[in-house]
Design a protein around this motif. Structure first.
Motif, PDB file in Angstrom:
ATOM      1  N   ALA A   1       0.828  -1.214   0.000  1.00 20.72           N
ATOM      2  CA  ALA A   1       0.000   0.000   0.000  1.00 20.72           C
ATOM      3  C   ALA A   1       0.859   1.259   0.000  1.00 20.72           C
ATOM      4  O   ALA A   1       0.525   2.258  -0.634  1.00 20.72           O
ATOM      5  CB  ALA A   1      -0.933   0.006   1.209  1.00 20.72           C
ATOM      6  N   LYS A   2       1.973   1.224   0.721  1.00 21.30           N
ATOM      7  CA  LYS A   2       2.841   2.397   0.822  1.00 21.30           C
ATOM      8  C   LYS A   2       3.835   2.500  -0.334  1.00 21.30           C
ATOM      9  O   LYS A   2       4.458   3.538  -0.529  1.00 21.30           O
ATOM     10  CB  LYS A   2       3.660   2.325   2.124  1.00 21.30           C
ATOM     11  CG  LYS A   2       2.917   2.761   3.368  1.00 21.30           C
ATOM     12  CD  LYS A   2       3.832   2.707   4.585  1.00 21.30           C
ATOM     13  CE  LYS A   2       5.049   3.589   4.507  1.00 21.30           C
ATOM     14  NZ  LYS A   2       4.893   4.940   5.059  1.00 21.30           N
ATOM     15  N   GLY A   3       4.060   1.385  -1.050  1.00 21.72           N
ATOM     16  CA  GLY A   3       5.145   1.345  -2.016  1.00 21.72           C
ATOM     17  C   GLY A   3       6.476   1.402  -1.297  1.00 21.72           C
ATOM     18  O   GLY A   3       7.438   2.020  -1.766  1.00 21.72           O
ATOM     19  N   ARG A   4       6.547   0.759  -0.141  1.00 14.70           N
ATOM     20  CA  ARG A   4       7.741   0.840   0.703  1.00 14.70           C
ATOM     21  C   ARG A   4       8.689  -0.298   0.374  1.00 14.70           C
ATOM     22  O   ARG A   4       8.256  -1.441   0.226  1.00 14.70           O
ATOM     23  CB  ARG A   4       7.320   0.751   2.165  1.00 14.70           C
ATOM     24  CG  ARG A   4       8.455   0.799   3.193  1.00 14.70           C
ATOM     25  CD  ARG A   4       7.830   0.955   4.562  1.00 14.70           C
ATOM     26  NE  ARG A   4       8.697   0.874   5.687  1.00 14.70           N
ATOM     27  CZ  ARG A   4       8.815   1.842   6.608  1.00 14.70           C
ATOM     28  NH1 ARG A   4       8.148   2.968   6.464  1.00 14.70           N
ATOM     29  NH2 ARG A   4       9.571   1.678   7.663  1.00 14.70           N
ATOM     30  N   PRO A   5      10.001  -0.020   0.265  1.00 16.79           N
ATOM     31  CA  PRO A   5      10.943  -1.113   0.003  1.00 16.79           C
ATOM     32  C   PRO A   5      10.906  -2.133   1.147  1.00 16.79           C
ATOM     33  O   PRO A   5      10.823  -1.770   2.315  1.00 16.79           O
ATOM     34  CB  PRO A   5      12.307  -0.429  -0.053  1.00 16.79           C
ATOM     35  CG  PRO A   5      12.087   1.031   0.099  1.00 16.79           C
ATOM     36  CD  PRO A   5      10.654   1.292   0.400  1.00 16.79           C
TER      37      PRO A   5
ATOM     38  N   PRO B   1       3.908   1.838  10.283  1.00 17.20           N
ATOM     39  CA  PRO B   1       4.705   2.926   9.708  1.00 17.20           C
ATOM     40  C   PRO B   1       3.818   4.151   9.585  1.00 17.20           C
ATOM     41  O   PRO B   1       2.598   4.052   9.744  1.00 17.20           O
ATOM     42  CB  PRO B   1       5.067   2.386   8.327  1.00 17.20           C
ATOM     43  CG  PRO B   1       3.911   1.536   7.948  1.00 17.20           C
ATOM     44  CD  PRO B   1       3.412   0.912   9.240  1.00 17.20           C
ATOM     45  N   SER B   2       4.383   5.307   9.310  1.00 16.50           N
ATOM     46  CA  SER B   2       3.565   6.477   9.049  1.00 16.50           C
ATOM     47  C   SER B   2       2.681   6.187   7.827  1.00 16.50           C
ATOM     48  O   SER B   2       3.109   5.506   6.898  1.00 16.50           O
ATOM     49  CB  SER B   2       4.454   7.697   8.820  1.00 16.50           C
ATOM     50  OG  SER B   2       5.464   7.415   7.878  1.00 16.50           O
ATOM     51  N   ALA B   3       1.455   6.721   7.851  1.00 14.37           N
ATOM     52  CA  ALA B   3       0.439   6.337   6.865  1.00 14.37           C
ATOM     53  C   ALA B   3       0.499   7.191   5.603  1.00 14.37           C
ATOM     54  O   ALA B   3      -0.505   7.753   5.161  1.00 14.37           O
ATOM     55  CB  ALA B   3      -0.943   6.400   7.506  1.00 14.37           C
ATOM     56  N   ASN B   4       1.707   7.306   5.028  1.00 19.86           N
ATOM     57  CA  ASN B   4       1.910   8.034   3.773  1.00 19.86           C
ATOM     58  C   ASN B   4       2.489   7.069   2.740  1.00 19.86           C
ATOM     59  O   ASN B   4       3.005   6.015   3.100  1.00 19.86           O
ATOM     60  CB  ASN B   4       2.893   9.193   3.993  1.00 19.86           C
ATOM     61  CG  ASN B   4       4.150   8.742   4.724  1.00 19.86           C
ATOM     62  OD1 ASN B   4       4.138   8.635   5.955  1.00 19.86           O
ATOM     63  ND2 ASN B   4       5.212   8.444   3.980  1.00 19.86           N
ATOM     64  N   ARG B   5       2.398   7.470   1.452  1.00 18.83           N
ATOM     65  CA  ARG B   5       3.143   6.725   0.438  1.00 18.83           C
ATOM     66  C   ARG B   5       4.630   6.875   0.746  1.00 18.83           C
ATOM     67  O   ARG B   5       5.063   7.934   1.202  1.00 18.83           O
ATOM     68  CB  ARG B   5       2.871   7.290  -0.955  1.00 18.83           C
ATOM     69  CG  ARG B   5       1.444   7.222  -1.378  1.00 18.83           C
ATOM     70  CD  ARG B   5       1.111   5.838  -1.927  1.00 18.83           C
ATOM     71  NE  ARG B   5      -0.143   5.927  -2.663  1.00 18.83           N
ATOM     72  CZ  ARG B   5      -0.232   5.817  -3.981  1.00 18.83           C
ATOM     73  NH1 ARG B   5       0.830   5.573  -4.718  1.00 18.83           N
ATOM     74  NH2 ARG B   5      -1.405   5.928  -4.572  1.00 18.83           N
TER      75      ARG B   5
ATOM     76  N   VAL C   1       5.635  13.089   2.769  1.00 20.20           N
ATOM     77  CA  VAL C   1       5.507  13.678   4.102  1.00 20.20           C
ATOM     78  C   VAL C   1       4.498  12.889   4.949  1.00 20.20           C
ATOM     79  O   VAL C   1       3.451  12.481   4.452  1.00 20.20           O
ATOM     80  CB  VAL C   1       5.062  15.145   3.943  1.00 20.20           C
ATOM     81  CG1 VAL C   1       4.734  15.764   5.279  1.00 20.20           C
ATOM     82  CG2 VAL C   1       6.144  15.941   3.234  1.00 20.20           C
ATOM     83  N   SER C   2       4.805  12.691   6.231  1.00 21.52           N
ATOM     84  CA  SER C   2       3.908  11.942   7.122  1.00 21.52           C
ATOM     85  C   SER C   2       2.592  12.685   7.345  1.00 21.52           C
ATOM     86  O   SER C   2       2.571  13.912   7.400  1.00 21.52           O
ATOM     87  CB  SER C   2       4.581  11.728   8.481  1.00 21.52           C
ATOM     88  OG  SER C   2       5.681  10.870   8.365  1.00 21.52           O
ATOM     89  N   PRO C   3       1.481  11.947   7.493  1.00 19.13           N
ATOM     90  CA  PRO C   3       0.172  12.569   7.698  1.00 19.13           C
ATOM     91  C   PRO C   3      -0.091  12.889   9.173  1.00 19.13           C
ATOM     92  O   PRO C   3       0.177  12.081  10.049  1.00 19.13           O
ATOM     93  CB  PRO C   3      -0.808  11.496   7.221  1.00 19.13           C
ATOM     94  CG  PRO C   3      -0.079  10.210   7.414  1.00 19.13           C
ATOM     95  CD  PRO C   3       1.392  10.482   7.361  1.00 19.13           C
TER      96      PRO C   3
ATOM     97  N   SER D   1      15.905  11.514   1.328  1.00 19.73           N
ATOM     98  CA  SER D   1      14.734  12.010   0.601  1.00 19.73           C
ATOM     99  C   SER D   1      13.430  11.486   1.184  1.00 19.73           C
ATOM    100  O   SER D   1      12.424  11.409   0.500  1.00 19.73           O
ATOM    101  CB  SER D   1      14.833  11.588  -0.856  1.00 19.73           C
ATOM    102  OG  SER D   1      14.753  10.177  -0.922  1.00 19.73           O
ATOM    103  N   HIS D   2      13.437  11.174   2.473  1.00 25.83           N
ATOM    104  CA  HIS D   2      12.283  10.485   3.040  1.00 25.83           C
ATOM    105  C   HIS D   2      11.033  11.346   3.147  1.00 25.83           C
ATOM    106  O   HIS D   2       9.928  10.836   3.152  1.00 25.83           O
ATOM    107  CB  HIS D   2      12.661   9.954   4.413  1.00 25.83           C
ATOM    108  CG  HIS D   2      11.701   8.957   4.956  1.00 25.83           C
ATOM    109  ND1 HIS D   2      11.339   7.834   4.269  1.00 25.83           N
ATOM    110  CD2 HIS D   2      11.010   8.924   6.109  1.00 25.83           C
ATOM    111  CE1 HIS D   2      10.480   7.137   4.989  1.00 25.83           C
ATOM    112  NE2 HIS D   2      10.266   7.784   6.123  1.00 25.83           N
ATOM    113  N   TYR D   3      11.191  12.657   3.255  1.00 27.59           N
ATOM    114  CA  TYR D   3      10.036  13.500   3.577  1.00 27.59           C
ATOM    115  C   TYR D   3       9.868  14.578   2.522  1.00 27.59           C
ATOM    116  O   TYR D   3       9.912  15.753   2.825  1.00 27.59           O
ATOM    117  CB  TYR D   3      10.238  14.152   4.938  1.00 27.59           C
ATOM    118  CG  TYR D   3      10.391  13.169   6.050  1.00 27.59           C
ATOM    119  CD1 TYR D   3       9.277  12.747   6.766  1.00 27.59           C
ATOM    120  CD2 TYR D   3      11.626  12.657   6.387  1.00 27.59           C
ATOM    121  CE1 TYR D   3       9.399  11.840   7.792  1.00 27.59           C
ATOM    122  CE2 TYR D   3      11.763  11.745   7.410  1.00 27.59           C
ATOM    123  CZ  TYR D   3      10.643  11.349   8.103  1.00 27.59           C
ATOM    124  OH  TYR D   3      10.770  10.451   9.115  1.00 27.59           O
TER     125      TYR D   3
END
Ligand code: TXA
Ligand code: MG
Length: 340
Positions: free
Chosen positions: A51-55, A139-143, A147-149, A235-237
């Motif tokens: 859902a996040k596209g997280r590695p 995890p934070s609920a962002n792609r 930026v974190s929501p 480049s996380h945020y």
């Protein structure tokens, strides 16, 4: 469709039932919204990454209703017990060794021998953890990379249609993520120093100093000895427009992220705190970045400029997030500024 659930008994019960069934539900914490899944269910955990596209190599924080529950999966050190007594429930994440009998899916911690655990302080998060009666990967609920929501609407902007529900708890009071402290044995290449601050956050370095003494600040820099999770990637945020830091003036094509009286000449301003209050600035940082990025693009501006923020208290977490948003490496500092 993603459902928006109210933060009452029925909403919490519904969210808990969805989580127990292996669905993804975003929930409020005192820091930012988390994207929750049953941490003991490998399929549910895999759905978070999708859902996040997280590695898959970036491990997740596991949320518990109590320190006792957390320490059933992760082995506490004496310092971990002290810190848990002082700061839990609250915005502190401890990285500890996994216990042999740990129930958490390996994927949740990216197959590492360690586990990041935290007991959040937000009453709705705690009520949800108690109702679900399972540890929640969150995890934070962002792609990934965004930026974190800090409010339910931000979660929907990021994840609408990709998750079952959002439990709406209004604005997150702290606004920057938890402090991540690694208490596992120190690799030899780090001067034998211990413990390690992986991410400055809601619990300030000043508050930790009496407990941790010479905590080594290792945050930052991409690929630091392969030690850190890629959550530490610079480049996380990222907003979509380029961000310039320590601005003392403003260009004609720039929007301003102000801290204290706004620089003269700015056409578009988001005020983090007119009175230079770091707590207010932290609470509004991600909302401000999101808003300014959007409005600046709409107004045809070409970049964002942020006024300087002091590197003390929550300012350390704010500056860390701004450095990442500006794609600058955060520099490992030793000794940490508060000890120097
Ligand atoms: O405030 C917070 O911590 C929020 C709320 C929802 O609790 N969560 C959050 O999660 O910020 P996330 O996934 O966005 O950031 C977790 C950070 C990442 O940088 C990750 O690499 C690191 O914690 N992490 C997780 N497990 C780790 C581990 N076993 N070792 C080292 N770092 C770890
Ligand atoms: Mg995150």
């Amino acid at each position: 469709m993603t459902r928006l659930l109210p933060p009452d008994a029925a909403g919490i019960a519904e969210a808990a039932a969805l989580l127990r069934a292996g669905e993804l539900v975003a929930f409020p914490t005192e820091t930012v919204y988390g994207l929750g899944a049953d941490a003991t269910n490998g399929k549910a955990v895999a759905a978070i990454f999708a859902a996040k596209g997280r590695p898959l190599f970036n491990p997740l924080i596991i949320h518990y209703a109590s320190a006792e529950a957390a320490f059933a999966d992760a082995m506490p050190t004496p310092l971990a017990v002290q810190l848990a007594e002082k700061f839990w429930p609250g915005p502190l994440t401890l990285v500890l060794e996994r216990r042999g009998e740990c129930r958490i899916a390996d994927l949740a911690s990216a197959d590492l021998p360690t586990l990041a655990v935290r007991v959040p302080a937000h009453p709705i998060a705690l009520a949800l953890l108690r109702a679900a009666a399972i540890p929640l990967a969150g995890p934070s609920a962002n792609r990934s990379g965004r930026v974190s929501p800090t409010r339910a609407a931000h979660v929907l902007e990021e994840l609408e249609g990709r998750i079952a529900a959002v439990l709406d708890g209004g604005d997150c009071p702290i606004g920057v993520e938890s402090t991540v402290l690694d208490l596992t044995p120190t690799p030899a290449d780090l001067n034998g120093r211990f413990p390690r601050l992986l991410r400055p956050g809601g619990v300030t370095a000043e508050a930790l100093a009496p407990f941790t003494g010479g905590a080594l600040v290792t945050v930052g820099i991409d690929g630091t000895g392969g030690l850190l999770g890629p959550g530490m990637l610079a480049s996380h945020y990222a907003p979509s427009l380029p961000l310039r830091l320590h601005a003392h003036d403003i260009g004609p094509d720039e929007a301003l992220l102000a801290f204290g009286p706004a620089l003269p000449g700015a056409k578009l301003v988001y005020q983090l705190s007119a009175t230079r209050d770091l707590g207010r600035a932290a609470a509004h940082l991600f909302e401000g970045l999101r808003w300014l990025d959007h409005e600046a693009a709409r107004a045809g501006l070409k970049g964002l400029a942020a006024m300087p923020i002091p590197e003390e208290g929550l300012g350390q977490a704010i500056n860390d997030r701004l450095m990442r948003a500006a794609h600058l490496p955060t520099i490992p500092i030793f000794p940490p500024p508060y000890l120097a």
